[in-house]
Design an enzyme around this catalytic site. Structure first.
Site, mmCIF file in Angstrom:
data_model
loop_
_atom_site.group_PDB
_atom_site.id
_atom_site.type_symbol
_atom_site.label_atom_id
_atom_site.label_comp_id
_atom_site.label_asym_id
_atom_site.label_seq_id
_atom_site.Cartn_x
_atom_site.Cartn_y
_atom_site.Cartn_z
ATOM 1 N N ARG A 166 39.995 48.311 35.074
ATOM 2 C CA ARG A 166 39.898 48.494 36.525
ATOM 3 C C ARG A 166 41.283 48.567 37.168
ATOM 4 O O ARG A 166 41.748 49.625 37.576
ATOM 5 C CB ARG A 166 39.097 47.337 37.143
ATOM 6 C CG ARG A 166 38.636 47.608 38.585
ATOM 7 C CD ARG A 166 39.651 47.306 39.665
ATOM 8 N NE ARG A 166 40.115 45.923 39.691
ATOM 9 C CZ ARG A 166 41.057 45.482 40.517
ATOM 10 N NH1 ARG A 166 41.652 46.305 41.355
ATOM 11 N NH2 ARG A 166 41.444 44.211 40.477
ATOM 12 N N ASP A 167 41.990 47.466 37.213
ATOM 13 C CA ASP A 167 43.300 47.421 37.863
ATOM 14 C C ASP A 167 44.316 48.268 37.114
ATOM 15 O O ASP A 167 45.244 48.816 37.707
ATOM 16 C CB ASP A 167 43.777 45.965 37.941
ATOM 17 C CG ASP A 167 44.926 45.776 38.904
ATOM 18 O OD1 ASP A 167 45.124 46.652 39.762
ATOM 19 O OD2 ASP A 167 45.634 44.765 38.807
ATOM 20 N N HIS A 360 52.408 41.128 38.394
ATOM 21 C CA HIS A 360 52.900 42.464 38.041
ATOM 22 C C HIS A 360 54.342 42.311 37.578
ATOM 23 O O HIS A 360 55.051 41.402 38.010
ATOM 24 C CB HIS A 360 52.782 43.412 39.232
ATOM 25 C CG HIS A 360 51.381 43.830 39.526
ATOM 26 N ND1 HIS A 360 50.965 45.144 39.467
ATOM 27 C CD2 HIS A 360 50.277 43.117 39.857
ATOM 28 C CE1 HIS A 360 49.682 45.221 39.761
ATOM 29 N NE2 HIS A 360 49.236 43.994 40.005
ATOM 30 N N CYS A 391 49.280 49.222 42.159
ATOM 31 C CA CYS A 391 48.363 49.271 43.299
ATOM 32 C C CYS A 391 48.582 50.562 44.081
ATOM 33 O O CYS A 391 49.721 50.877 44.457
ATOM 34 C CB CYS A 391 48.592 48.065 44.210
ATOM 35 S SG CYS A 391 47.525 48.053 45.661
ATOM 36 N N ASN A 400 50.757 45.767 35.540
ATOM 37 C CA ASN A 400 50.532 44.340 35.327
ATOM 38 C C ASN A 400 51.310 43.872 34.102
ATOM 39 O O ASN A 400 51.746 44.672 33.277
ATOM 40 C CB ASN A 400 49.038 44.072 35.072
ATOM 41 C CG ASN A 400 48.182 44.392 36.267
ATOM 42 O OD1 ASN A 400 47.967 43.578 37.140
ATOM 43 N ND2 ASN A 400 47.657 45.622 36.314
#
Length: 457
Positions: A166-167, A360, A391, A400
């Site tokens: 996801r991220d 991050h 992001c 990340n």
């Protein structure tokens, strides 16, 4: 005259020896002091035995000198070994100091891995994998005592929340095929990760990469032995997630007013009001809900974020029923100096066991931030395979922290994760090949090179 010269030379040698050993005595019994506020200085050296062990890597090729032989050498004034880095006749005290440092070290060189212990056919057979050769389980009392002191509050087990699907992928410009996302999730689960964030039920208009959330969830919802939470920013997203078979959801709020407005187009209070509705609906269906707080130390719009702001938002999410609050350094500007006061503020209102950290790695500070978080009692860490991420609404936010790097760190500290590093690296390699780029994990890169070299042996 010859006698006087001889005596003079002997006196000079004695004086040199005396100075060398006096300086050693002062160093050896000087207490160790190190803190975040007062960096380790030259006058505050750690125990020499520990320093000496580190020198094994640079001096292990030199001849072995035992204590009795060393004593004889010094007493008789003869050379014990040779060195081509300096002239020992001109600087005899340097050789004597070096040899005293090494006296205890070479007897303990057995902790280094031997070639016979390496399996060149499997990445898990390399010296850095499995339980790891370089970890805190050393039998040396000095090292172990120092480790225990540094990690007195650290957990014995850390839960890793994998956010790559996801991220990690949400910021990719080229759409990743749905079957690749599904395969990535399966590979991550097979590595032993207990939590894998699968996708996000957001508007495809805002995050087109995750427009296939329903299809991804439909394919992975029945995987056993793993939690597969999905992000749901509002009631519409929550209802779509539940309809697709999601069994755990997550919500997010910002500690920065400016970022909240630019990211989700509402104030912090408006976002919290929205999430209370989602949390209430989740409670009625007995669906666990996780909370994220973004911009916990810095914001791309307003800059510095006060710890009190973070504590307030975290407490609100906790009070509305979130079983866990993840504290995210969205743009990766945090250092231990800013992370510690932030955690202290949050831990004053939310129990440590209910907190997670999410860093991050923009400035390469993630692992150091994770380490201080562990020292403060945090036992859940978010990370992304191969260091994927960023992001879409936070300018300058890099990926990340890489899950491979986190696992390697925790293995080295003797902290269990139940994650197979070899399988995790395979998952990272899989997605990186599809994205056409090198892994963002330093551990994966280093160990891949070692595997390549081992195959040539």
């Amino acid at each position: 005259m010859l006698v006087l010269k001889s005596l003079s030379k002997r006196s000079w040698c004695s004086l040199s020896l005396s100075r060398a050993f006096n300086s050693l005595t002062v160093l050896k019994f000087r207490p160790t002091m190190s803190s975040l506020e007062e960096p380790l200085g030259f006058e505050k050296l750690p125990n020499l035995k520990n320093v000496g062990r580190m020198q094994v890597f640079s001096s292990s090729c030199r001849p072995r000198v035992d204590e009795e032989e060393l004593g004889n050498c010094l007493a008789e004034g003869r050379n014990c070994s040779s060195s081509n880095s300096y002239n020992e006749e001109t600087y005899p005290w340097r050789k004597q100091t070096r040899d005293v440092f090494r006296r205890d070290v070479l007897d303990r060189a057995s902790f280094l891995p031997r070639r016979s212990q390496m399996n060149s056919n499997s990445v898990c057979g390399l010296l850095f994998l499995g339980n790891l050769g370089y970890n805190s389980q050393s039998g040396e009392r000095g090292i172990r005592g120092l480790t225990d002191k540094c990690l007195v509050e650290a957990p014995h087990f850390v839960k890793i929340v994998e956010v790559g699907p996801r991220d990690g992928l949400q910021n990719e410009k080229d759409i990743v095929p749905t079957d690749v996302k599904i395969e990535l999730i399966h590979k991550l689960v097979s590595s032993g990760l207990p939590v894998v964030e699968a996708t996000s039920f957001v508007s495809p208009k805002w995050v087109p990469q995750l427009a296939d959330a329903k299809d991804v969830m439909d394919a992975v919802k029945d995987i056993k032995g793993v939690q597969l939470p999905v992000l749901t920013p509002n009631m519409k997203g929550f209802e779509a997630a539940i309809a697709a078979g999601a069994k755990e959801v997550a919500i997010f709020a910002s500690a920065s007013e400016s970022f909240s407005k630019s990211n989700i187009n509402c104030t912090i209070e408006e976002s919290l009001s929205r999430y209370r509705e989602v949390a209430s609906a989740a409670r009625k269906l007995s669906v666990p809900i996780r909370g994220y707080v973004s911009c916990v130390v810095g914001c791309p719009v307003q800059g510095y974020v006060p710890p009190s702001n973070v504590a307030y938002v975290a407490k609100e999410l906790y009070d509305m029923g979130c079983f866990e609050i993840s504290l995210g350094d969205t743009i990766g500007v945090g250092t231990p100096g800013t992370v510690i006061p932030m955690l202290e503020a949050v831990m004053a209102v939310v129990p440590a066991e209910k907190l997670a950290v999410h860093f991050h790695d923009t400035y390469g500070q993630s692992l150091s931030n994770i380490l201080v978080s562990l020292q403060m009692g945090i036992s859940t860490v978010d990370s992304s395979v191969a260091g994927l991420g960023g992001c879409p609404y936070a300018k300058g936010a890099s990926g990340n922290v890489a899950t491979e790097d986190v696992v390697y760190l925790l293995n080295g500290l003797g902290i269990r994760t139940n994650v197979d590093l070899g399988k995790l690296m395979a998952a990272g390699d899989f997605i990186c090949k599809h994205l056409g780029r090198q892994s963002g994990s330093k551990t994966a890169i280093a160990l891949s090179r070692l595997t390549c070299d081992a195959s040539k042996i």
